[in-house]
Design a protein around this motif. Structure first.
Motif, mmCIF file in Angstrom:
data_model
loop_
_atom_site.group_PDB
_atom_site.id
_atom_site.type_symbol
_atom_site.label_atom_id
_atom_site.label_comp_id
_atom_site.label_asym_id
_atom_site.label_seq_id
_atom_site.Cartn_x
_atom_site.Cartn_y
_atom_site.Cartn_z
ATOM 1 N N LEU A 297 109.482 38.618 57.455
ATOM 2 C CA LEU A 297 109.720 39.711 57.678
ATOM 3 C C LEU A 297 109.280 40.624 58.529
ATOM 4 C CD1 LEU A 297 109.971 40.583 53.157
ATOM 5 C CD2 LEU A 297 111.803 40.167 55.250
ATOM 6 N N SER A 298 109.230 40.860 59.147
ATOM 7 C CA SER A 298 109.904 42.350 60.233
ATOM 8 C C SER A 298 108.579 43.353 60.126
ATOM 9 C CB SER A 298 110.179 42.699 61.198
ATOM 10 O OG SER A 298 111.471 41.832 61.554
ATOM 11 N N PRO A 299 107.309 43.392 60.546
ATOM 12 C CA PRO A 299 106.479 44.554 59.894
ATOM 13 C C PRO A 299 107.631 46.208 59.551
ATOM 14 C CG PRO A 299 106.228 44.347 62.578
ATOM 15 C CD PRO A 299 107.073 43.282 61.573
ATOM 16 N N GLY A 300 107.231 46.579 58.577
ATOM 17 C CA GLY A 300 107.932 47.670 58.232
ATOM 18 C C GLY A 300 109.023 47.506 57.152
ATOM 19 N N ILE A 301 109.070 46.118 56.610
ATOM 20 C CA ILE A 301 110.796 46.013 56.093
ATOM 21 C C ILE A 301 109.385 44.870 54.855
ATOM 22 C CG2 ILE A 301 112.623 44.349 55.899
ATOM 23 C CD1 ILE A 301 112.475 45.165 58.823
ATOM 24 N N MET A 302 109.948 45.189 53.759
ATOM 25 C CA MET A 302 109.755 44.886 52.038
ATOM 26 C C MET A 302 110.555 44.418 51.626
ATOM 27 S SD MET A 302 106.914 47.535 51.568
ATOM 28 C CE MET A 302 108.088 49.190 51.600
ATOM 29 N N LEU A 303 110.743 43.038 51.037
ATOM 30 C CA LEU A 303 111.594 43.072 50.041
ATOM 31 C C LEU A 303 111.145 43.250 48.566
ATOM 32 C CD1 LEU A 303 113.973 41.173 48.835
ATOM 33 C CD2 LEU A 303 112.423 39.321 48.694
ATOM 34 N N ARG A 304 111.815 44.087 47.403
ATOM 35 C CA ARG A 304 111.796 44.885 46.586
ATOM 36 C C ARG A 304 113.181 43.870 45.318
ATOM 37 N NH1 ARG A 304 106.909 44.796 48.026
ATOM 38 N NH2 ARG A 304 105.375 46.614 48.454
ATOM 39 N N ARG A 305 112.561 44.458 44.052
ATOM 40 C CA ARG A 305 113.202 44.132 43.743
ATOM 41 C C ARG A 305 113.602 45.794 42.261
ATOM 42 N NH1 ARG A 305 117.631 41.132 41.612
ATOM 43 N NH2 ARG A 305 118.026 41.501 38.993
ATOM 44 N N ASP A 306 114.379 46.377 42.389
ATOM 45 C CA ASP A 306 115.371 47.016 41.871
ATOM 46 C C ASP A 306 115.848 46.645 40.356
ATOM 47 O OD1 ASP A 306 116.267 49.571 40.155
ATOM 48 O OD2 ASP A 306 117.296 50.141 42.445
ATOM 49 N N ARG A 307 115.124 47.210 39.281
ATOM 50 C CA ARG A 307 114.935 46.306 37.776
ATOM 51 C C ARG A 307 116.053 47.225 37.526
ATOM 52 N NH1 ARG A 307 111.012 42.700 36.913
ATOM 53 N NH2 ARG A 307 108.804 43.309 38.220
ATOM 54 N N VAL A 308 116.955 48.062 37.583
ATOM 55 C CA VAL A 308 117.041 49.475 37.063
ATOM 56 C C VAL A 308 118.602 49.057 37.211
ATOM 57 C CG1 VAL A 308 118.073 51.845 36.802
ATOM 58 C CG2 VAL A 308 115.339 51.571 37.242
ATOM 59 N N ARG A 309 119.123 48.583 38.744
ATOM 60 C CA ARG A 309 119.996 48.692 39.592
ATOM 61 C C ARG A 309 120.060 46.652 39.381
ATOM 62 N NH1 ARG A 309 121.319 51.063 45.273
ATOM 63 N NH2 ARG A 309 119.201 51.507 45.250
ATOM 64 N N GLU A 310 118.958 45.663 38.096
ATOM 65 C CA GLU A 310 118.503 44.668 38.744
ATOM 66 C C GLU A 310 119.521 43.656 40.108
ATOM 67 O OE1 GLU A 310 118.623 42.428 36.079
ATOM 68 O OE2 GLU A 310 117.612 43.994 35.537
#
Length: 108
Positions: free
Chosen positions: A31-44
């Motif tokens: 991933l490029s700097p400043g970009i994150m992979l996240r899991r949104d548990r509310v929206r699944e």
């Protein structure tokens, strides 16, 4: 605005067929700097969090992005995914998907 198949800002669209894009098999995507992979548990949903933007990953896109740690070469990513998903068109589609993410500036 062009959409990256497997990624969407507002829809759960299926990835478009792969476009043949040459990718160096020895490339170690991350991933490029400043970009994150996240899991949104509310929206699944799995998300790429970018500056001033959030991209919803659909299908198996997050499975691919999680392997982009800067240590694995494209060939290793393809091999691991081919083992996980037998019969899927991994060798054809994954390198093209990674190339599209790089074109967007989301992978280095």
């Amino acid at each position: 605005m062009s959409q990256t198949p497997g990624a969407s800002t507002h829809t759960d669209a299926r990835p478009a067929p792969a476009v043949t894009t040459a990718v160096d098999p020895a490339w170690r995507p991350a991933l490029s700097p400043g970009i994150m992979l996240r899991r949104d548990r509310v929206r699944e949903a799995d998300l790429l969090v970018l500056p001033e933007r959030v991209v919803v990953l659909t299908g198996r896109a997050a499975d691919i992005v999680r392997l982009c740690d800067g240590r694995r070469e494209v060939t290793a990513i393809v091999g691991e995914l081919a083992d996980r998903f037998p019969g899927a068109p991994v060798p054809d589609e994954v390198p093209a998907f990674l190339a599209r993410l790089r074109e967007q500036g989301w992978l280095r």
